[in-house]
Design a protein around this motif. Structure first.
Motif, PDB file in Angstrom:
ATOM      1  N   PHE A  98       0.677  -1.196   0.086  1.00 53.38           N
ATOM      2  CA  PHE A  98      -0.019   0.098  -0.038  1.00 53.38           C
ATOM      3  C   PHE A  98       0.949   1.243  -0.137  1.00 53.38           C
ATOM      4  O   PHE A  98       0.324   2.265  -0.671  1.00 53.38           O
ATOM      5  N   TYR A  99       1.986   1.138   0.536  1.00 56.22           N
ATOM      6  CA  TYR A  99       2.808   2.558   0.619  1.00 56.22           C
ATOM      7  C   TYR A  99       4.000   2.533   0.453  1.00 56.22           C
ATOM      8  O   TYR A  99       4.945   3.333   0.698  1.00 56.22           O
ATOM      9  N   CYS A 100       4.570   1.473  -0.396  1.00 54.79           N
ATOM     10  CA  CYS A 100       5.735   1.486  -0.972  1.00 54.79           C
ATOM     11  C   CYS A 100       6.252   2.858  -1.779  1.00 54.79           C
ATOM     12  O   CYS A 100       5.204   3.043  -2.637  1.00 54.79           O
ATOM     13  N   PRO A 101       7.318   3.286  -1.797  1.00 57.81           N
ATOM     14  CA  PRO A 101       7.702   4.573  -2.751  1.00 57.81           C
ATOM     15  C   PRO A 101       7.516   3.940  -4.242  1.00 57.81           C
ATOM     16  O   PRO A 101       8.016   2.963  -4.584  1.00 57.81           O
ATOM     17  N   MET A 102       7.109   4.965  -4.846  1.00 54.75           N
ATOM     18  CA  MET A 102       6.708   4.647  -6.545  1.00 54.75           C
ATOM     19  C   MET A 102       5.738   3.545  -6.734  1.00 54.75           C
ATOM     20  O   MET A 102       5.824   2.899  -7.862  1.00 54.75           O
ATOM     21  N   ASP A 103       5.462   2.957  -5.734  1.00 52.76           N
ATOM     22  CA  ASP A 103       4.390   1.645  -5.794  1.00 52.76           C
ATOM     23  C   ASP A 103       5.095   0.511  -6.344  1.00 52.76           C
ATOM     24  O   ASP A 103       4.401  -0.154  -7.269  1.00 52.76           O
ATOM     25  N   LEU A 104       6.360   0.425  -6.039  1.00 53.36           N
ATOM     26  CA  LEU A 104       6.982  -0.489  -6.669  1.00 53.36           C
ATOM     27  C   LEU A 104       6.833  -1.979  -6.624  1.00 53.36           C
ATOM     28  O   LEU A 104       6.691  -2.880  -7.357  1.00 53.36           O
ATOM     29  N   VAL A 105       6.462  -2.237  -5.207  1.00 50.15           N
ATOM     30  CA  VAL A 105       6.172  -3.731  -4.782  1.00 50.15           C
ATOM     31  C   VAL A 105       4.912  -3.937  -5.360  1.00 50.15           C
ATOM     32  O   VAL A 105       4.769  -5.236  -6.165  1.00 50.15           O
TER      33      VAL A 105
END
Length: 324
Positions: A98-105
């Motif tokens: 939900f909150y990973c930078p740049m939505d990488l995960v």
């Protein structure tokens, strides 16, 4: 089974039965579950407004089966959350999705090849959950086939069965999405697995447990992969379900005749209204044309009366002159 021994799959079935779910398979289960939550309508907005509600919904997606089966067996529903390692792992995955930078995960896990692998690993955990529920119920209720099926079903598909409660946590109320009203594919396949493993546990199905685990796991993984690759959500049991439904559950209703009569009366009434409406409109239009008159303004009426008065005075004057 002799066939599996001939195909040299006996060792594979034993290896699968002894396979540990933690940490890799459990991690895949948590990733797919949290991604499924994120893809629910309004879930991203909830994650920004109330992270606590989003986290609690994620835990229900990840541990819903254990919570529901615990409630059914009169055990503490918070017992699944007592495993701090699993809760910590699920919480870390929730945060990254939900909150990973740049939505990488999320973007990486959403790629089709990786998602296929993760979904296949999740189906493997489904086998262990269903079997674990059946075995747990068998330890308390040895002769109750129905209880074993219910607990195995709840433990394997609890996240879907308690979806209405999970939606309430996010402020959503959709009772029409109840899994008992319209079962999804995971709920159906879990119910079938619970029935099969319960029959095997009570020796009604003469199959060794590790062989049945291999067969069920291969079937669920292959079918899930097929559905993802083809983009189809149709159940492979749709034809079988339709045949059973039409055979057993579509008998003649005692109110069928009454319903047909009421429907026919409504149709006839609507038809008569449709046929009389144009005629009525035509008559009213004809009457309007025949009785139509142009309105006269008050000024025109006043000028006309004055003109008539002058004409009458002139007539009287003329008649007086003639008389004189």
């Amino acid at each position: 089974m002799d066939l599996l021994e001939v195909l040299h799959l006996d060792e594979l079935s034993h290896g699968l039965a002894n396979l540990s779910m933690f940490p890799y398979f459990d991690m895949a289960h948590y990733i797919v579950s949290v991604m499924a939550l994120r893809e629910q309508p309004g879930a991203l907005e909830v994650s920004r407004v109330s992270p606590l509600a989003c986290w609690f919904s994620s835990m229900l997606f990840c541990f819903g089966g254990a919570v529901l089966s615990g409630i059914m067996l009169a055990e503490p529903p918070v017992a699944p959350l007592s495993n701090g390692t699993s809760v910590l792992l699920a919480s870390i995955i929730w945060y990254l999705v939900f909150y990973c930078p740049m939505d990488l995960v999320y973007c990486c896990a959403a790629l089709l090849p990786l998602r296929l692998v993760l979904s296949g690993m999740k189906e493997v955990t489904r086998t262990w959950k269903v079997l674990g529920g059946v075995t747990q119920a068998h330890g308390k209720y040895k002769d109750s086939l129905l209880v074993m099926i219910a607990i195995g079903w709840a433990k394997g598909a609890g996240g879907g069965l308690i979806s209405n409660f999970e939606q309430l946590v996010r402020g959503v109320w959709k009772p029409e999405t109840n899994e008992l009203l319209k079962m999804s594919y995971p709920t159906k396949i879990t119910l079938i697995g619970a029935v099969v493993f319960a029959l095997q546990q009570t020796h009604y199905l003469p199959v060794q447990k590790h062989h049945l685990m291999l067969i069920y796991t291969i079937f669920t993984v292959i079918n899930k992969s097929r559905m993802m690759l083809t983009g189809s959500s149709a159940s492979p049991f749709a034809a079988f379900e339709s045949a059973i439904y039409k055979t057993l559950f579509t008998g003649s209703s005692p109110y069928a005749a009454l319903t047909d009569e009421v429907t026919k009366a409504c149709i006839d009434n609507g038809t008569s209204k449709m046929t009389t409406s144009p005629a009525t409109t035509k008559e009213s239009s004809e009457n309007g044309v025949s009785g139509k008159h142009t309105p006269v303004s008050p000024n025109k009426e006043q000028s006309g009366s004055l003109k008539a008065k002058e004409e009458s005075e002139n007539t009287e004057t003329t008649s007086c002159k003639k008389t004189d």
